[in-house]
Structure formats: structure tokens, C-alpha cells
Design a protein around this motif. Structure first.
Motif, PDB file in Angstrom:
ATOM      1  N   GLU A 298      -4.026  -4.517  -9.978  1.00  0.00           N
ATOM      2  CA  GLU A 298      -5.207  -3.958  -9.800  1.00  0.00           C
ATOM      3  C   GLU A 298      -5.329  -2.349  -9.457  1.00  0.00           C
ATOM      4  OE1 GLU A 298      -6.685  -5.096  -5.846  1.00  0.00           O
ATOM      5  OE2 GLU A 298      -7.091  -7.149  -6.396  1.00  0.00           O
ATOM      6  N   HIS A 299      -4.113  -1.861  -9.494  1.00  0.00           N
ATOM      7  CA  HIS A 299      -3.742  -0.494  -9.358  1.00  0.00           C
ATOM      8  C   HIS A 299      -3.440  -0.068 -10.587  1.00  0.00           C
ATOM      9  CE1 HIS A 299      -3.934   3.419  -7.012  1.00  0.00           C
ATOM     10  NE2 HIS A 299      -2.677   3.733  -7.695  1.00  0.00           N
TER      11      HIS A 299
ATOM     12  N   GLU B  42       1.105  -1.224   0.104  1.00  0.00           N
ATOM     13  CA  GLU B  42       0.009  -0.139  -0.099  1.00  0.00           C
ATOM     14  C   GLU B  42       0.885   1.211   0.022  1.00  0.00           C
ATOM     15  OE1 GLU B  42      -3.298  -0.333  -0.473  1.00  0.00           O
ATOM     16  OE2 GLU B  42      -2.764  -2.397  -0.571  1.00  0.00           O
TER      17      GLU B  42
ATOM     18  N   ASP C  84       0.629   7.313  -6.549  1.00  0.00           N
ATOM     19  CA  ASP C  84      -0.192   8.144  -6.724  1.00  0.00           C
ATOM     20  C   ASP C  84       0.252   9.805  -6.590  1.00  0.00           C
ATOM     21  OD1 ASP C  84      -2.169   6.175  -7.115  1.00  0.00           O
ATOM     22  OD2 ASP C  84      -2.950   6.365  -5.050  1.00  0.00           O
TER      23      ASP C  84
ATOM     24  N   ILE D 128       1.609   1.758  -3.580  1.00  0.00           N
ATOM     25  CA  ILE D 128       0.730   2.440  -4.338  1.00  0.00           C
ATOM     26  C   ILE D 128       0.333   3.747  -4.110  1.00  0.00           C
ATOM     27  CG2 ILE D 128      -1.778   2.501  -4.423  1.00  0.00           C
ATOM     28  CD1 ILE D 128      -1.410  -0.620  -4.266  1.00  0.00           C
TER      29      ILE D 128
END
Length: 275
Positions: free
Chosen positions: A251-252, A174, A181, A177
């Protein structure tokens, strides 16, 4: 579909080079986008790096050779770049490099060297290197004062001509991720390849991660509890966890990952088979 690249390192012996050739031949069956080769800047380490490039080239691999600022003059690095080009290398992984005393030691550029990775990127581009990857740090470089400073450095490297960021190993998916971003929010237009380190020995990898500033989440440690003397189960759990990381990143929107193999082709293969 996820594409892969694999990182290998120059072995210290001729027997190790033979074993590396066998490992790369096995990795080539997985059809990687490229195989990156780490670099030792001085003396025999530098020569072994070139021998490793030749060994990997004989397997038909697309190569990315590492290049570091630390301990080298501009003239030395320009010579290395030219030698890479003569060996058919058109992709480098440009890095500042850690001080010889270790990552915790203050960094001092060579008096006649490039002072930053961005300068090295620009020089490699000017000398004819086609593709340039650089490093990225989801959990901040250990010597960086802030996340914002890290992001500014990445922006400089991209502006100088880098087209991909390969991240430091990160076991907190995470966090990776969130970093992706932040890169996109900062307007940095560069491909991102999260670095995945399949765990083959939890104590060894945990120590290495700590030296590199990569955290080891408690839930990851729990997966390997009681397995220190069971290498087969450790490898199985390591492959499963790495595959889960890649699936979550996919998925991201991540479509390419970079596996740090430690020259262990079977573990890298096990990760791809899990996917």
C-alpha cells in the motif's frame, strides 16, 4: 505485483546441502528475483558458503552472495570477490559483519581490511560486481548512536555504488514505512527491499530479534500466545502475519520484499499463497 527474493544459509552437513537443494528447487517455483546466500568468513564456514553457492546455482537460481568485512584482509576479500565472479555471481550483499564475540561487542576492523561497508562496496564494484545490496535498519543498528548516523552510513553506501538496501527484520511495519520515508526525504536514491521474517517459533524468533535490536510489538506477541507447543498453528499464523506486513508495505508503494527463510521453503510458500 510484489516480487520476492529469498535468503538461505549454508548448512553444516552434506545432508543439509541435499535438503537445501530441495528447498531452493521449491523456492524457484515462486520465481524469485534472486536467492541470497549468507557467508561464513573463516575456514570450513567459508568453504561451505562456496559449496552452497554451487548447490543453489545448479537449481538455476539468480544468486546474491554475502560478503562481510569482519575478520578479513583486503586481499582475502578481493579473492572472494574474484571467486564469486568465477562462479557466475554478479550480485553481492555487502555487509560490515558482526564481531565474532557477538553483536554487543565493539567492532574493530581487520588491520589490513576494509574499514567500512562503503569501502567494500566500492571495491566490489571496481572488481566487476554488477549489483550490490547493503543493509538498512528501520529501528537503528544496535551499535549506532542515532538514526541520523544510520542514515549517513546508508548514504555513504549508496554513493559508493550500492543499488539496493535490504532491511533488517522488522516486525513493526509502521516503523519500516517511517524509515522508508526518511530515506526518501534524505535524497538517498536506492531501491529498498524490506526484510520479512516469517515466524516459525515465536520464542526463538523473539530471542533472535532482541539480539538484533528488532522490537517485537505486543500485538504481534499476542497473536502467538499459547502456541509454543503447536508448530502447525504457529506456521499458519506466521504466514498470515508476514503476508499482512507485505500487503501493508505494498500500500505504501513497496514492490519488492526479501524473505528470511531459514531454509524453510514451505513457510515462504505459505506467505506467498496468502498474498
Amino acid at each position: 505485483m510484489t516480487t520476492f527474493s529469498f535468503e538461505v544459509f549454508p548448512p553444516k552437513t552434506d545432508a543439509g546441502l541435499v535438503q537445501l537443494a530441495e528447498a531452493v528447487a521449491e523456492l524457484e517455483q515462486l520465481r524469485p528475483s534472486f536467492v541470497s546466500i549468507t557467508y561464513g568468513a573463516g575456514g570450513s564456514s567459508r568453504d561451505r558458503s562456496f559449496e552452497t553457492i554451487s548447490t543453489v546455482a545448479r537449481q538455476g537460481s539468480t544468486m546474491a552472495a554475502h560478503l562481510t568485512c569482519v575478520g578479513q584482509s583486503r586481499a582475502d576479500l578481493d579473492d572472494v570477490i574474484d571467486r564469486y565472479l568465477s562462479l557466475g555471481v554478479s550480485h553481492v550483499v555487502a555487509l560490515r559483519g558482526d564481531p565474532p564475540e557477538g553483536i554487543d561487542a565493539p567492532y574493530a576492523p581487520h588491520p589490513d581490511g576494509y574499514t567500512s561497508t562503503a569501502e567494500l562496496v566500492a571495491a566490489a564494484k571496481a572488481r566487476g560486481i554488477e549489483h550490490i545490496s547493503v543493509s538498512g535498519y528501520p529501528e537503528k543498528h544496535p551499535q549506532s548512536p542515532s538514526d541520523d548516523h544510520d542514515m549517513a552510513i546508508l548514504a555513504e553506501k549508496a554513493a559508493a555504488g550500492a543499488d539496493r538496501a535490504i532491511t533488517q527484520m522488522c516486525f513493526d511495519t509502521e516503523a519500516t514505512i517511517r524509515w522508508i520515508d526518511r530515506v526518501r526525504s534524505a535524497g538517498i536514491d536506492i531501491d529498498i527491499a524490506p526484510g520479512i521474517f516469517p515466524i516459525h517459533s515465536f520464542p526463538a524468533v523473539a530471542r533472535f530479534a532482541a539480539r538484533c535490536g528488532a522490537s517485537m510489538p505486543a500485538e504481534v506477541a499476542e497473536r502467538f500466545a499459547g502456541l509454543d507447543d503447536d508448530p502447525d498453528t504457529t506456521a499458519k499464523v506466521g504466514a498470515e502475519f508476514a503476508a499482512q506486513q507485505i500487503a501493508r508495505l505494498r500500500e505504501h508503494g513497496v514492490r519488492h520484499v526479501h524473505l528470511y527463510t531459514l531454509n524453510r521453503a514451505p513457510l515462504a510458500r505459505a506467505v506467498t499463497e496468502q498474498l
